[in-house]
Write an enzyme that holds these catalytic residues in place. Structure first.
Site, short mmCIF file in Angstrom:
data_model
loop_
_atom_site.label_atom_id
_atom_site.label_comp_id
_atom_site.label_asym_id
_atom_site.label_seq_id
_atom_site.Cartn_x
_atom_site.Cartn_y
_atom_site.Cartn_z
N ASN A 210 0.86 -1.20 0.00
CA ASN A 210 0.00 0.00 0.00
C ASN A 210 0.89 1.25 0.00
OD1 ASN A 210 0.61 0.79 2.84
ND2 ASN A 210 -0.33 -1.20 3.23
N PRO A 305 -2.49 -12.03 10.47
CA PRO A 305 -2.82 -11.80 11.88
C PRO A 305 -3.13 -10.32 12.10
CG PRO A 305 -0.46 -12.22 11.60
CD PRO A 305 -1.11 -12.48 10.27
N ASP A 306 -4.09 -10.04 12.97
CA ASP A 306 -4.34 -8.64 13.35
C ASP A 306 -3.37 -8.33 14.49
OD1 ASP A 306 -5.28 -6.24 14.49
OD2 ASP A 306 -7.16 -6.53 13.42
N ILE A 307 -2.32 -7.59 14.17
CA ILE A 307 -1.21 -7.40 15.12
C ILE A 307 -1.68 -6.64 16.36
CG2 ILE A 307 1.07 -6.35 15.42
CD1 ILE A 307 1.38 -6.65 12.31
N PHE A 323 -4.32 3.19 14.92
CA PHE A 323 -4.72 4.19 13.94
C PHE A 323 -5.87 3.60 13.15
CE2 PHE A 323 -2.03 7.98 13.29
CZ PHE A 323 -1.11 7.78 14.31
N LYS A 337 -13.49 0.02 15.43
CA LYS A 337 -12.17 -0.63 15.59
C LYS A 337 -11.67 -0.51 17.03
CE LYS A 337 -10.78 -0.31 10.78
NZ LYS A 337 -10.12 0.41 9.72
N LYS A 341 -11.05 -4.16 18.54
CA LYS A 341 -9.64 -4.53 18.76
C LYS A 341 -9.23 -4.30 20.21
CE LYS A 341 -8.43 -3.48 13.93
NZ LYS A 341 -7.32 -3.87 13.07
O1 PMT Z 1 2.94 6.04 6.62
P1 PMT Z 1 2.35 7.37 6.15
O2 PMT Z 1 2.51 7.56 4.66
O3 PMT Z 1 2.84 8.52 6.94
O4 PMT Z 1 0.77 7.29 6.35
C1 PMT Z 1 0.24 7.25 7.65
C2 PMT Z 1 -0.92 6.28 7.76
C3 PMT Z 1 -2.09 6.78 6.93
C4 PMT Z 1 -0.51 4.88 7.27
C5 PMT Z 1 -1.28 6.21 9.28
O5 PMT Z 1 -1.66 7.49 9.72
C6 PMT Z 1 -2.40 5.21 9.54
O6 PMT Z 1 -3.57 5.52 9.44
N1 PMT Z 1 -2.02 3.95 9.89
C7 PMT Z 1 -2.95 2.83 10.02
C8 PMT Z 1 -3.26 2.28 8.67
C9 PMT Z 1 -4.21 1.09 8.72
O7 PMT Z 1 -3.81 0.03 8.31
O8 PMT Z 1 -5.36 1.33 9.27
P2 PMT Z 1 -6.52 0.20 9.48
O9 PMT Z 1 -7.72 1.01 9.76
O10 PMT Z 1 -6.54 -0.72 8.33
O11 PMT Z 1 -6.06 -0.60 10.75
C10 PMT Z 1 -6.45 -0.24 12.07
C11 PMT Z 1 -5.33 -0.53 13.06
O12 PMT Z 1 -5.06 -1.94 13.06
C12 PMT Z 1 -4.02 0.15 12.74
O13 PMT Z 1 -3.43 0.55 13.95
C13 PMT Z 1 -3.20 -0.95 12.08
O14 PMT Z 1 -1.79 -0.76 12.29
C14 PMT Z 1 -3.71 -2.19 12.80
N2 PMT Z 1 -3.64 -3.44 12.02
C15 PMT Z 1 -4.36 -3.58 10.88
C16 PMT Z 1 -4.35 -4.80 10.22
C17 PMT Z 1 -3.57 -5.85 10.74
N3 PMT Z 1 -3.52 -7.03 10.12
N4 PMT Z 1 -2.87 -5.67 11.86
C18 PMT Z 1 -2.89 -4.49 12.51
O15 PMT Z 1 -2.23 -4.34 13.54
#
Ligand code: PMT
Length: 407
Positions: A210, A305-307, A323, A337, A341
């Site tokens: 991504n 895995p959802d870390i 985030f 979320k 989570k």
């Molecule tokens: O890296 P940059 O270019 O500066 O951009 C910043 C950002 C947009 C990436 C950052 O601000 C951000 O939003 N990060 C989270 C991106 C994301 O994957 O969001 P999500 O809504 O899909 O996931 C929610 C949370 O679960 C996040 O904390 C993510 O790290 C975590 N996650 C998601 C999937 C997974 N399999 N494991 C996780 O831990």
């Protein structure tokens, strides 16, 4: 050692004999790692030329509020937003009076009003002017508005007088500037931060990924170190340099990031998941490069895995901050979320807006926790990270004392 790495300092110079020393200040700030842009008042230009400051800073010098050419290149609001710190050195008695009154009658005073960054001034003037009750009254007002006052020093002055009013030496000013970025709020606290994208291999040369650049997570790591934390940064593939005093673990895939994150839990008080982790990976990775043949192909994916959910459910659970990268119903999805989570706090960003979120220098976020939320204004990821780290520190401290308040 002075630490101003990646800091953007807007150096204001006002009219006074000490203006020549500002050239040295530029050098000392740069030595410590800062990028410097200079703004000069009309008075300052009588003592030192913009050309000198342009040559030293490596950037155009800004002198006029109403200069269409300069505004077209970097307008005053952009300049105010660019700064991590506005440092005025030397600050004349006249400038301090105008600053106290909130005037916006030239570029420098306008920038001081328009910036959300901290403002610091290094006064320099004749000792009688410094002691005058009007100047002392102005100083009190400026201190009450959280403007940092560097100096002045005592000693012999250009006019022949002896007393207070000499500008501090350049090295001392650079040291005080560096201190503006340091706090001890997270002294002794261990923080693990994930940043950047993950890459899920399809074959030896292709992957699913991504647009995450890692900028948000790296800026958070730097802000956390400045607040005194011991920081481990688990970074997906990115070319960003490691912030000073941060321990970095490089990973490629979500599974590797998962392993690294779980491995940190015995030594982690706060976990921040800023990485954009791929939710799915190919079921099988081809051993050889897949050859082009059919008109279409299908890749079967399986869930990663959802870390962060694993971290938040772990028996050694740290204070866990996620985030949420959303393109619609940002608050609603982020709240979902937070609950699903089992997070303590979630930071929502609207990634449908290309000026913020993925791979941008700026971001705008909403912090959401169980009993409330707070929206933070658009700012550079560096500036925003300092505020986010402050807010996380408050929530973390409250969680330890059993409260749930954010201010
Ligand atoms: O890296 P940059 O270019 O500066 O951009 C910043 C950002 C947009 C990436 C950052 O601000 C951000 O939003 N990060 C989270 C991106 C994301 O994957 O969001 P999500 O809504 O899909 O996931 C929610 C949370 O679960 C996040 O904390 C993510 O790290 C975590 N996650 C998601 C999937 C997974 N399999 N494991 C996780 O831990």
């Amino acid at each position: 050692m002075l630490q101003l790495t990646n800091k953007q300092i807007l150096l204001g110079i006002t009219g006074g004999i000490a203006a020549y020393k500002a050239a040295e200040v530029v050098r000392r700030l740069q030595d410590a790692g800062a990028t410097v842009r200079v703004v000069m008042t009309a008075g300052a230009q009588k003592f030192i030329t913009p050309l000198t400051l342009q040559a030293l800073s490596g950037n155009p010098v800004h002198c006029d509020l109403l200069d269409p050419e300069a505004e077209a290149a970097m307008g005053h609001i952009e300049l105010a937003r660019w700064a991590d710190l506005v440092l005025v050195t030397p600050a004349s008695a006249n400038f301090m009076a105008r600053l106290t009154q909130g005037q916006a009658d030239d570029l420098l005073t306008t920038l001081c009003l328009a910036t959300t960054a901290p403002v610091a001034i290094a006064p320099a003037m004749n000792q009688a002017m410094w002691k005058d009750p009007a100047t002392q009254h102005n100083i009190e007002q400026l201190i009450a508005r959280n403007i940092a006052i560097f100096g002045p020093d005592q000693g012999s002055q250009a006019c022949g007088d002896i007393g207070p009013g000499r500008m501090l030496e350049a090295q001392h000013i650079a040291q005080l500037a560096a201190q503006q970025f340091q706090s001890n709020a997270l002294d002794g606290v261990k923080i693990t931060i994930t940043a950047g994208p993950t890459r899920e291999a399809i074959d030896p040369v292709r992957y699913i990924s991504n647009h995450s650049s890692g900028k948000m997570g790296f800026a958070l790591a730097q802000a956390a170190v400045e607040a005194g934390a011991a920081v481990t940064l688990i970074a997906g593939p990115t070319s960003l340099p490691t912030p000073e005093r941060v321990t970095r673990i490089d990973v490629e895939s979500a599974e590797q990031m998962h392993q690294a994150a779980i491995g940190q839990l015995s030594q982690c008080d706060i976990f921040i998941g800023a990485a954009a982790v791929a939710d799915y990976r190919p079921v099988a990775i081809a051993e050889q490069k897949i050859k082009k043949s059919a008109d279409s192909m299908t890749i079967e994916l399986t869930r990663n895995p959802d870390i962060i959910a694993a971290v938040a459910s772990h028996e050694d659970r740290p204070f866990t901050v996620g985030f949420a990268a959303e393109t619609e119903n940002v608050t609603g999805h982020a709240q979902g979320k937070l609950k699903r989570k089992k997070l303590d706090l979630i930071i929502a960003n609207d990634v449908s807006n290309q000026a913020i979120g993925f791979n941008s220098d700026d971001n705008q976020v909403q912090l959401i926790w169980k009993d409330g939320d707070e929206t933070l204004a658009l700012a550079s990821k560096q500036q925003l990270s300092r505020t986010i780290i402050d807010k996380i520190q408050q929530q973390f401290a409250n969680s330890r004392s059993g409260h749930q308040v954010i201010t």
